[in-house]
Design an enzyme around this catalytic site. Structure first.
Site: not given
Lengths: 230, 107
Positions: A25, A167, A194
């Protein structure tokens, strides 16, 4: 500052990507910020290579043990910017495509299309975050993702959410009044891109309320500036 | 039994979800193209799926302005989810981190 702002409407955000079963990520957050900065610099939106970061970036934060970027095992956006600054830049996605697995570095400096000239961390003040978003493009941010495993849609504003960020995502905009009937007033929110594909959340995006560092979203915010490469 | 003064007389929205877990699991598998190698693995994942339905219900209570429910990660335990889909390392900002200049925000 405008009351509502969204870099997607201005063409600075590439389509939602999918990191697959890989803890990369941080790489997607970093490339997203540089894609936006490059767009602001050149007017050209390029999709940049996360796999180059996964394979080649092993940058460490010298002050923190175990904070080295390590592909699918995790990393940090600021380390990724440091690597990109030192390496000379990032290749295009199509020249160094994403595989979602750790591999050997195949970086070809002659294929660099976007470079970093500078990067900074931003104060946790939400007005400063908004001002930097508007002036410098999408921002790399960290967040606690505990509510994201079950998120479907809407503006997330948990009564209780951990502040320990785990994240990396991309802050692309904000809205002034999208929700909160239960709190009897209209509340502002951030729009986050995302990297779990379009089938997750609101076509790959997540909305989280502004105002009180919800899920730690204000605690690690970085801006990057692009160096023009010909 | 817990509170004789206040009694819930309507079902909670997500109770329905739990009652029909098997049907939701079939729909989940079809939607996200999930297959499992063995019956044991299938049964284990169904157990995880049901636990995640209960978790989604808890999240819905804590986060009422969003919608929580079945997602592509509904057959993963929280630790599997963290291990495979997160990846931001623990961080303390370095003391020499370049701080962005303060921008005007009035007007």
């Amino acid at each position: 500052l405008p009351t509502d702002f969204d870099w997607r409407d201005k063409g600075a955000v590439t389509p939602v990507k999918d990191q697959g079963s890989c803890g990369s990520c941080w790489a997607f957050s970093a490339t997203g910020a540089l894609e936006g900065a490059h767009y602001l610099q050149t007017g050209e939106l390029l999709s940049l290579s996360e796999q180059q970061l996964v394979d080649c970036d092993h940058e460490c934060d010298p002050e923190e043990f175990g904070s080295c970027d390590s592909g699918c095992n995790g990393g940090l956006m600021n380390n990724a910017f440091e690597y990109t600054l030192k390496a000379g830049g990032l290749e295009r996605e199509k020249d160094y495509p994403y595989t979602g697995t750790d591999d050997t570095c195949k970086f070809d400096k002659s294929k660099v299309v976007a470079a970093v000239s500078n990067f900074s961390v931003i104060s946790t003040d939400e007005d400063q975050i908004a001002a930097n978003l508007v002036h410098h493009g999408p921002l790399a941010v960290g967040i606690n993702a505990v509510f994201m495993q079950t998120y479907v849609k809407g503006v997330s504003c948990p009564y209780i959410c951990g502040k320990r960020i785990d994240h990396g995502v991309l802050l692309v905009g904000y809205g002034s009044s999208g929700f909160a009937p239960i709190r009897f007033k209209e509340k502002p929110y951030w729009i986050l891109k995302n990297s779990w594909g379009q089938s997750w959340g609101e076509e790959g995006f997540y909305k989280i309320c502004r105002g009180h560092n919800s899920c730690g979203v204000d605690s690690l915010v970085s801006t990057v500036a692009s160096l023009h490469t010909s | 039994d817990a509170d004789p003064l206040i009694q819930q007389v309507v079902p909670e929205a997500n109770d329905n979800l739990l009652l029909h877990a098997e049907r939701h699991f079939s729909s989940f598998k079809a939607t996200f193209g999930k297959t499992y190698a063995t019956q044991e693995e299938h049964d284990y994942r169904f157990g995880v799926f049901k636990a995640n339905l209960r978790r989604a219900k808890r999240h819905q209570g804590l986060d009422p302005t969003a919608v929580h429910g079945v997602t592509k990660f509904s057959d993963l335990t929280p630790s599997e989810f963290r291990r495979n889909f997160l990846g931001l390392k623990r961080l303390r900002l370095p003391s020499d981190a370049n701080k962005a200049p303060i921008l005007p925000t009035n007007d």
